[in-house]
Scaffold this motif. Structure first.
Motif, short mmCIF file in Angstrom:
data_model
loop_
_atom_site.label_atom_id
_atom_site.label_comp_id
_atom_site.label_asym_id
_atom_site.label_seq_id
_atom_site.Cartn_x
_atom_site.Cartn_y
_atom_site.Cartn_z
N CYS B 204 4.02 -14.56 2.91
CA CYS B 204 2.76 -14.92 3.57
C CYS B 204 2.02 -13.66 4.01
CB CYS B 204 3.02 -15.80 4.79
SG CYS B 204 3.49 -17.49 4.40
N LYS B 205 2.77 -12.70 4.51
CA LYS B 205 2.14 -11.46 4.98
C LYS B 205 1.44 -10.74 3.84
CE LYS B 205 3.16 -7.17 7.44
NZ LYS B 205 4.22 -6.37 8.07
N GLU B 206 2.16 -10.60 2.72
CA GLU B 206 1.55 -9.91 1.57
C GLU B 206 0.33 -10.67 1.06
OE1 GLU B 206 5.64 -7.85 -0.25
OE2 GLU B 206 5.07 -9.89 -0.82
N LEU B 207 0.45 -11.98 1.04
CA LEU B 207 -0.65 -12.79 0.50
C LEU B 207 -1.89 -12.69 1.39
CD1 LEU B 207 -1.52 -14.76 -1.71
CD2 LEU B 207 -0.49 -16.62 -0.41
N ALA B 208 -1.67 -12.77 2.70
CA ALA B 208 -2.82 -12.65 3.62
C ALA B 208 -3.46 -11.26 3.49
CB ALA B 208 -2.36 -12.90 5.06
N ARG B 209 -2.63 -10.23 3.39
CA ARG B 209 -3.17 -8.86 3.26
C ARG B 209 -3.94 -8.72 1.94
NH1 ARG B 209 -2.28 -5.97 7.37
NH2 ARG B 209 -3.34 -4.25 6.32
N THR B 210 -3.44 -9.34 0.88
CA THR B 210 -4.10 -9.24 -0.43
C THR B 210 -5.50 -9.85 -0.40
OG1 THR B 210 -1.95 -9.38 -1.52
CG2 THR B 210 -3.88 -9.85 -2.88
N PHE B 211 -5.64 -10.97 0.30
CA PHE B 211 -6.93 -11.66 0.31
C PHE B 211 -7.89 -11.13 1.38
CE2 PHE B 211 -7.30 -15.25 -2.68
CZ PHE B 211 -6.11 -15.07 -3.36
N LEU B 212 -7.42 -10.19 2.19
CA LEU B 212 -8.29 -9.69 3.24
C LEU B 212 -9.57 -9.07 2.66
CD1 LEU B 212 -8.27 -9.56 6.30
CD2 LEU B 212 -7.18 -7.31 6.18
N LEU B 213 -9.47 -8.57 1.44
CA LEU B 213 -10.66 -7.94 0.84
C LEU B 213 -11.82 -8.93 0.71
CD1 LEU B 213 -11.49 -8.13 -2.57
CD2 LEU B 213 -9.08 -7.53 -2.66
N PHE B 214 -11.51 -10.23 0.57
CA PHE B 214 -12.58 -11.22 0.43
C PHE B 214 -13.23 -11.56 1.77
CE2 PHE B 214 -9.56 -12.07 -3.04
CZ PHE B 214 -10.37 -11.69 -4.10
N ALA B 215 -12.53 -11.23 2.87
CA ALA B 215 -13.15 -11.35 4.19
C ALA B 215 -13.96 -10.09 4.49
CB ALA B 215 -12.09 -11.55 5.26
N THR B 221 -9.49 -2.81 3.16
CA THR B 221 -9.59 -2.31 4.54
C THR B 221 -8.83 -1.00 4.70
OG1 THR B 221 -7.70 -3.73 5.07
CG2 THR B 221 -9.88 -4.55 5.63
N GLY B 222 -7.75 -0.83 3.97
CA GLY B 222 -6.95 0.38 4.13
C GLY B 222 -7.65 1.62 3.61
N THR B 223 -7.93 1.63 2.31
CA THR B 223 -8.44 2.82 1.65
C THR B 223 -9.96 2.88 1.62
OG1 THR B 223 -8.52 1.71 -0.47
CG2 THR B 223 -6.44 2.76 0.13
N GLY B 224 -10.60 1.74 1.89
CA GLY B 224 -12.05 1.73 1.77
C GLY B 224 -12.55 1.63 0.33
N GLU B 225 -11.63 1.44 -0.61
CA GLU B 225 -12.04 1.33 -2.01
C GLU B 225 -12.77 -0.01 -2.23
OE1 GLU B 225 -10.18 1.15 -6.55
OE2 GLU B 225 -8.87 1.65 -4.88
N CYS B 226 -13.86 0.06 -2.95
CA CYS B 226 -14.63 -1.14 -3.27
C CYS B 226 -14.09 -1.75 -4.56
CB CYS B 226 -16.10 -0.76 -3.42
SG CYS B 226 -17.11 -2.14 -3.91
#
Lengths: 310, 310, 310, 310
Positions: B204-215, B221-226
């Motif tokens: 769940c943790k990995e999945l939530a972190r993976t989708f954070l880019l869509f929020a 959020t980490g690297t700032g890469e678009c």
């Protein structure tokens, strides 16, 4: 200027209006009844109401037009406020897929329409209102006048009667649902009520003001009266989002990213929760039956403000 | 605590978890392949990532599970980032209506799937990736590791191979689309790639972190890469909103009001733009194939925070 | 002359041939595989066998062509002779309505094809034969040679292999049915067998002689061997009558009034119970995929003899 | 005894009647209107007319019953005799596949029904008769009296009116076709005419005598009057063969092998060209809406006489 976000809506709308107004977009005015066919195809109006203050307008924003299917959101709202979640026993909340599924879906799903914003669903909602209102047409008009804050709103009886003369598909739909027991009243009576709902005329300004309650979680901004609960308002918005543009709901969601509803009179209304409501009117329709300039206006608006619900 | 809104997410999640965990919800674990069937049906984990800071978790949130169809959003994202709007020549953005329309729609719409989140659409996306990646499986895994920020993510080859042995419907779909010319590579190769994508395992943790880019409008959020543009991220969210839950997309939109995606492994991920992403895992599925507790968790979350996109 | 009715078939066929041969009928030769595309579109042959005696022929009646779907009647006959009425647990006997219903019908009817003469049904029949024959391809060819009375009949392996390379729709169909459990063997094996059946080549004379058994209530005229019972032969004829011409079965029944079957190689065979069998070959197909001159020949034949089953 | 074939029909019918009469077949009497629901379910009558002479009867063969859909063959015949092949511009001749395709087929085929024996097609035929008859109801009744040779045949007005009150599906169908322009008259008028046609009452004897003309190539046996041409009669028979039993046309063709038509009143009529016509009446219907005992009677008849058109 809408103070909350410091966005200059008037400037943005003015730019969009200039950009779009003189382009000769393809498309045709709805012509299945004479009253709609005779509208000037070049009409183009925009009105945006911010929740707390500002009103921004361009072009023919004070001219009346037939709101047609946009009325389905309002009749849904009234029925939802009266019936609560019991409503969903008689109509679903799922998008309907492509147009020619509507009849096969009624067949395989026992006469329960997929959602309240397609014709079959709006007919069921009309049937519910006929059962629950004392004087359906008068009571419904009072409701619309209250939420719009305008006593000048009227049915256009000529339009309603004209619809009746060519409404064979709606007659087919309602009788088909009656055969499944999902219409309780006489089909003729329900159709008459339904055609009246669709014949209501508003200006862009009136339409934007009417839908402001959905940006305000169900409460009228003027009087503070709660028309539907916060939760119900969220749900009406969700239904607009997934089902508001016939076979182009995904496209609108994809390009515009706001809950909204269109009508064959050329009107489109959309809302941004906590921010604004906006109505656009331009009678030329694309192949899916939605206003070409209306769709473009809203796409540019959410692109330039960089604000959508997504 | 997520500073932006001063909402105590940990408390809310904890209450919801307690309320739901011990109720004996109906539903069955997916059992069409042995690897999914043997999962403990009582597993239940939640992980919520706020955009700027906090991470909130409950239950089995650090246990790996098969993300299955949730992978379709990620393969769409990679293909969209590579192809831009040319992608939409081969797949649509409209909801698909009820399940048994998928084949008739492919027939009447010349092999163009309705959207990239149904099986047919995800197969077309897989075909595009097979055409455009040098080492499809390795390159895709690198992409997933980058956006999740975790090098521990892997395919589960046993799951992928098991899918192949029972995947007659997907074989039917891909060959049907191939007959219309909308699959460019060898069907076997594309299916192998597709089954691998679906076999990815995350917590769940990995999945939530993976989708954070869509929020976060497409930016890590980490690297700032678009990863995708602001506009593209909006569009992926819009597609999740209208098409993310098979025949229950409207229901999810109606009750939860967030863009999201479910998988038959029992996972659901949803995002609130500008706020958070959340992943829930509970293997028991309702009749429509979505996690029963997952749906309930998210419904309670948006009800109690009084925050949804609507 | 066929003694029974004192009809001068040779004169009638000669007149029809002259009338039709030089008219430039519209239509195209099947071109989805090179082997069919290169056939001379102007070929035109007729052969009629009376039950008791006479044989009447015109044009290219001794030239081999690919019998294609006509083979489905023969594989049905072999399977029916082996399985009896148990066959109908896996395939129906109803006409299939319009073409794009085939997939939706499989979906709603759990993978049971409507009848054995559409592709899905013929694939099920092939699956049954693969299960029940020791050496499917060799045994089937022996059966065809026996009922045709000709040892020269062969598969055309180049045609069969070519079908495999473009047979994505048949691959889709068989995998779809496999997902419902109505295919017992490996799909590749069944497809290989099916494409071989369709690749059989016959002359008009051989084809007419092969189908004579259906005019003779299931018994071979030469040896007197009973291939299927009187009742079974009646049933095969009934299925040809209602299902033999894809979406033009009603049209053929209406204009010709005989049980029959067509193939995309341009062949049509029809039988008049107790009287005769007739094969016509002309490669140009109408829009429904049936030989244009073949249909016209049979329409004129039953009109001029004033004899049909109706 | 029917001299032509030296078959002892009376003995065969008597045996069949004894065998079937006392078996307690499952099935239900049509109950959607009170007039049909109150019929005694145990009624069972048979009447067979040979072309040249004999009449053979069993059981309740002289009792009146509602012929319902059987009337569709007779209205088709009258319209065909008046319009000739122009008729086929407004209705097709293909079987309709499974029941729930009727509406989707009207949608995809622009309001042209598949054939004249399904409800939509019979409504188009009724519309044509309303356009072409001076006094539709009176003229149609005269036609029926002429071909039946009986002046005692009447509409049952109570049945017709009752149908109107529950006929929502037919109202749906006719309005749907009207929306495509394939109904020329007022829907109410056409429905009233249609419900009257279906309300006609006959005995088995009258029904068998009425259909004898289709065994006689379109000519009345009594007066020698030609009602439809030899070619037209063949075509009506072909349509009965492929479309006469709703979703069980293939089954009837397969088991019985004669052109025929059933009605929900429990009647079935079938004809053997050049030989006989037969009417059976037993009100209990199977799941497909056809008389259970009627189907069985005809299956046994063609099995025992070893005579069918196949």
């Amino acid at each position: 200027m809408c103070l909350l976000e410091q966005i200059n809506y008037q400037l943005i709308l003015s730019d969009i209006y200039e950009e779009i107004a003189n382009i000769d977009y393809e498309g045709n005015v709805a012509n299945y009844i004479p009253q709609l066919a005779k509208v000037n195809p070049e009409k183009f109006g925009i009105h945006l109401c911010c929740l707390n203050e500002g009103n921004y307008a361009m072009g023919d924003s004070n001219e009346k037009f037939s709101i047609q299917s946009i009325s389905k959101v309002l009749s849904l709202t009234l029925a939802f406020s009266m019936m609560g979640d019991k409503l969903w026993e008689r109509v679903g909340v799922e998008p309907s897929g492509n147009p020619f599924n509507s009849l096969i879906q009624l067949e395989t799903e026992n006469g329960i329409p997929r959602n309240p914003l397609i014709n079959s669903g709006a007919l069921v909602i009309s049937d519910i209102l006929v059962s629950n209102l004392v004087n359906p047409k008068a009571d419904y008009l009072s409701f619309i006048r209250k939420i719009s804050g305008s006593d000048e709103i009227q049915y256009n009886t000529a339009v309603a009667n004209s619809e009746k003369e060519t409404g064979f598909r709606n007659t087919a739909l309602i009788n088909f649902m009656k055969s499944f027991g999902n219409i309780k009243n006489d089909p003729e009576t329900v159709l008459d009520f339904y055609f009246h709902l669709c014949s209501i005329e508003m200006t862009c300004k009136e339409l934007a003001r009417t839908f402001l309650l959905f940006a305000n979680h169900g409460t009228l901004t003027g009087t503070g009266e709660c028309i539907v609960s916060r939760s119900q308002s969220k749900r009406v918005n969700a239904i607009m989002q997934t089902c508001g543009f016939y076979d182009e709901a995904g496209e609108f969601s994809f390009k515009v990213g706001l809950p909204g509803k269109s009508g064959v009179g050329g009107g489109i209304v959309a809302i941004h929760p906590d921010k604004y409501s906006i109505a656009v009117w331009s009678p030329k329709l694309n192949k899916k039956g939605n206003s070409t300039k209306g769709m473009k206006t809203l796409e540019l608006l959410t692109t330039r403000t960089e604000l959508s619900i997504f």
